[in-house]
Scaffold this active site. Structure first.
Site, PDB file in Angstrom:
ATOM      1  CB  CYS A 139      -1.094  -0.133   1.392  1.00  0.00           C
ATOM      2  SG  CYS A 139      -2.189   1.559   1.265  1.00  0.00           S
ATOM      3  CB  CYS A 142      -1.630   4.116   8.178  1.00  0.00           C
ATOM      4  SG  CYS A 142      -2.853   4.855   7.002  1.00  0.00           S
ATOM      5  CB  CYS A 167      -0.684  -0.175   8.277  1.00  0.00           C
ATOM      6  SG  CYS A 167      -1.475  -1.248   7.270  1.00  0.00           S
ATOM      7  CB  CYS A 213     -14.674  -8.014   6.823  1.00  0.00           C
ATOM      8  SG  CYS A 213     -16.143  -7.847   8.065  1.00  0.00           S
ATOM      9  CB  CYS A 218     -18.168  -6.016   5.587  1.00  0.00           C
ATOM     10  SG  CYS A 218     -17.064  -4.410   6.212  1.00  0.00           S
ATOM     11  CB  CYS A 232     -17.920  -0.919   9.245  1.00  0.00           C
ATOM     12  SG  CYS A 232     -16.861  -1.624  10.528  1.00  0.00           S
ATOM     13  NE  ARG A 290     -16.916  -6.497  14.273  1.00  0.00           N
ATOM     14  CZ  ARG A 290     -17.096  -5.560  13.367  1.00  0.00           C
ATOM     15  NH1 ARG A 290     -16.176  -4.843  12.593  1.00  0.00           N
ATOM     16  NH2 ARG A 290     -18.450  -5.550  12.903  1.00  0.00           N
TER      17      ARG A 290
HETATM   18  N1  SAM Z   1      -6.902   0.303   3.681  1.00  0.00           N
HETATM   19  C1  SAM Z   1      -7.900   0.357   4.123  1.00  0.00           C
HETATM   20  C2  SAM Z   1      -8.238   1.500   5.068  1.00  0.00           C
HETATM   21  O1  SAM Z   1      -7.372   2.377   5.288  1.00  0.00           O
HETATM   22  O2  SAM Z   1      -9.146   1.803   5.483  1.00  0.00           O
HETATM   23  C3  SAM Z   1      -8.277  -0.918   5.110  1.00  0.00           C
HETATM   24  C4  SAM Z   1      -7.611  -1.653   5.766  1.00  0.00           C
HETATM   25  S1  SAM Z   1      -6.811  -1.052   7.397  1.00  0.00           S
HETATM   26  C5  SAM Z   1      -5.838  -2.501   7.858  1.00  0.00           C
HETATM   27  C6  SAM Z   1      -8.234  -1.237   8.516  1.00  0.00           C
HETATM   28  C7  SAM Z   1      -7.970  -0.672   9.886  1.00  0.00           C
HETATM   29  O3  SAM Z   1      -7.460  -1.643  10.299  1.00  0.00           O
HETATM   30  C8  SAM Z   1      -7.378   0.561  10.159  1.00  0.00           C
HETATM   31  O4  SAM Z   1      -8.183   1.635   9.997  1.00  0.00           O
HETATM   32  C9  SAM Z   1      -7.077   0.273  11.650  1.00  0.00           C
HETATM   33  O5  SAM Z   1      -7.833   1.028  12.448  1.00  0.00           O
HETATM   34  C10 SAM Z   1      -6.838  -1.262  11.689  1.00  0.00           C
HETATM   35  N2  SAM Z   1      -5.574  -1.769  11.894  1.00  0.00           N
HETATM   36  C11 SAM Z   1      -4.504  -1.905  10.787  1.00  0.00           C
HETATM   37  N3  SAM Z   1      -3.375  -2.188  11.293  1.00  0.00           N
HETATM   38  C12 SAM Z   1      -3.647  -2.394  12.685  1.00  0.00           C
HETATM   39  C13 SAM Z   1      -2.517  -2.894  13.660  1.00  0.00           C
HETATM   40  N4  SAM Z   1      -1.546  -3.216  13.404  1.00  0.00           N
HETATM   41  N5  SAM Z   1      -3.078  -3.274  14.667  1.00  0.00           N
HETATM   42  C14 SAM Z   1      -4.456  -2.889  15.238  1.00  0.00           C
HETATM   43  N6  SAM Z   1      -5.290  -2.677  14.341  1.00  0.00           N
HETATM   44  C15 SAM Z   1      -4.690  -2.174  13.037  1.00  0.00           C
HETATM   45 FE1  SF4 Z   2      -2.788   1.177   3.486  1.00  0.00          FE
HETATM   46 FE2  SF4 Z   2      -2.627   0.011   6.045  1.00  0.00          FE
HETATM   47 FE3  SF4 Z   2      -2.974   2.644   5.656  1.00  0.00          FE
HETATM   48 FE4  SF4 Z   2      -5.123   0.924   4.938  1.00  0.00          FE
HETATM   49  S1  SF4 Z   2      -4.382   1.353   6.870  1.00  0.00           S
HETATM   50  S2  SF4 Z   2      -4.368   2.814   3.803  1.00  0.00           S
HETATM   51  S3  SF4 Z   2      -3.779  -0.798   4.097  1.00  0.00           S
HETATM   52  S4  SF4 Z   2      -1.328   1.657   5.031  1.00  0.00           S
END
Ligand code: SAM
Ligand code: SF4
Ligand code: DTB
Length: 318
Positions: free
Chosen positions: A51, A55, A58, A95, A127, A187, A259
């Site tokens: 990606c 973030c 992530c 999902c 989802c 959600c 959740r």
């Molecule tokens: N790319 C998409 C987005 O940005 O919405 C969806 C995927 S992202 C993995 C969805 C959510 O998962 C994030 O907004 C975050 O709240 C949660 N998340 C991601 N990485 C995480 C981590 N290492 N620990 C806990 N929650 C996480």
């Molecule tokens: Fe990309 Fe992870 Fe950010 Fe979603 S949460 S936009 S997958 S870097």
């Protein structure tokens, strides 16, 4: 609902003695929900890693070493095989997550539309979380039968820019509006342990509670630290902060599915039980979240039995 909530009220709730707060939340919870009922969703990462966004928590960002390897979009049949297995284990909602900045029209999005149709044909709720969406794309997902779209605000507006620099809080709200306008349920929740203060947590709950309408589903994640990311060595928030956030969210947003999401393994059974007492009524089931581990099916079944909560599932041997 929710629109009369003030920021001061949310702050006051966060400052209450924990057990008083949990008692209030448990009381509100019982006005609107069967306290033994826990909604079960199962995740699948249909397109992992690579990606372009940054973030800081992530595993799927291409900017950090040590996270998930970049993969191609899965084949529809493989996704539906997993959905069938999820249904057998009692999941109600499936999902699908893709590590995209935003959805691009073309063969891949067409395939996701097929996946949504297939999941619906299995009798599951569908989802998806695919990054930013245009209004047209949201409409196509709605036409395919998508029930929910997940797109989190993650934290309070004031903290968001410390977590991600490649998109902003207002971009998140724009996608959420497209989802809402298309008639898909929202959600939207957040993540604890990403360097936020309690005030930023209160800001997040306030923002969720004053959305009009409020999200139908709110995931509260606890950071699962990922090697190579800027948050790899963050301390876990104290478990009482997770309970507190859930309790305040339940009081302010009484009807939503709330959740207890990522981080259940780290919480342990007793703290999870306290979260369910405080009004959490949904969880991710299955051994895996997107790229990290979730409690095993049998462990969750045992926990639900101990707590006297309902955990219906079809036979695993079917
Ligand atoms: N790319 C998409 C987005 O940005 O919405 C969806 C995927 S992202 C993995 C969805 C959510 O998962 C994030 O907004 C975050 O709240 C949660 N998340 C991601 N990485 C995480 C981590 N290492 N620990 C806990 N929650 C996480
Ligand atoms: Fe990309 Fe992870 Fe950010 Fe979603 S949460 S936009 S997958 S870097
Ligand atoms: C959400 O709020 N939590 C889920 C879902 N929405 C997509 C994702 C949790 C991801 C946890 C880290 C991982 O497995 O990579």
């Amino acid at each position: 609902m929710g629109t009369t909530i003030t920021r001061q009220y949310v702050d006051e709730l966060f400052s209450k003695p924990l057990l008083e707060l949990v008692f209030t939340a448990a009381t509100v919870h019982r006005e609107y929900h069967d306290p033994r009922r826990v909604q079960r969703s199962q995740l699948i990462s249909i397109k992992t890693g690579g990606c372009p966004e940054d973030c800081g928590y992530c595993s799927q960002s291409a900017r950090y070493a040590g996270g998930a390897e970049k993969d191609v979009l899965m084949a529809t049949e493989a996704v539906l095989l997993d959905a069938r297995r999820a249904r057998e284990e009692g999941a109600e909602r499936f999902c699908m997550g893709a590590a995209w900045r935003s959805v691009r029209d073309g063969e891949e999005f067409d395939r996701v539309i097929q996946m949504v149709r297939g999941v619906k044909e299995l009798g599951l709720e569908a989802c998806a979380t695919l990054g930013m969406l245009s209004p047209d794309q949201a409409l196509r997902l709605e036409e395919a039968g998508l029930d929910y779209y997940n797109h989190n605000i993650d934290t309070g507006r004031s903290h968001y820019e410390k977590v991600v620099s490649t998109h902003g809080y207002d971009d998140r709200l724009k996608t959420l509006q497209a989802v809402r306008d298309a008639g898909i349920k929202v959600c939207c929740g957040g993540i604890l342990g990403i360097g936020e203060t309690r005030s930023a947590r209160a800001e997040m709950v306030f923002d969720l509670a004053t959305m009009d309408p409020v999200p139908e589903s709110i995931p509260i994640n606890q950071l699962v630290p990922i090697e190579g990311t800027p948050m790899a060595s963050n301390d876990l928030v104290d478990w009482t902060e997770v309970v507190r956030t859930i309790a305040v969210a339940r009081i302010c947003i009484p009807k939503t599915w709330l959740r207890l999401s990522a981080g259940r393994r780290e919480l342990g059974e007793a703290a999870q039980a306290m979260c369910f007492m405080a009004g959490a009524n949904s969880m991710f089931v299955g051994d895996k979240l997107l790229t990290t581990d979730n409690p095993a099916f049998e462990d969750d079944r045992a926990l639900m039995e101990k707590l006297g909560m309902l955990f219906p599932h079809a036979s695993k041997t079917v």
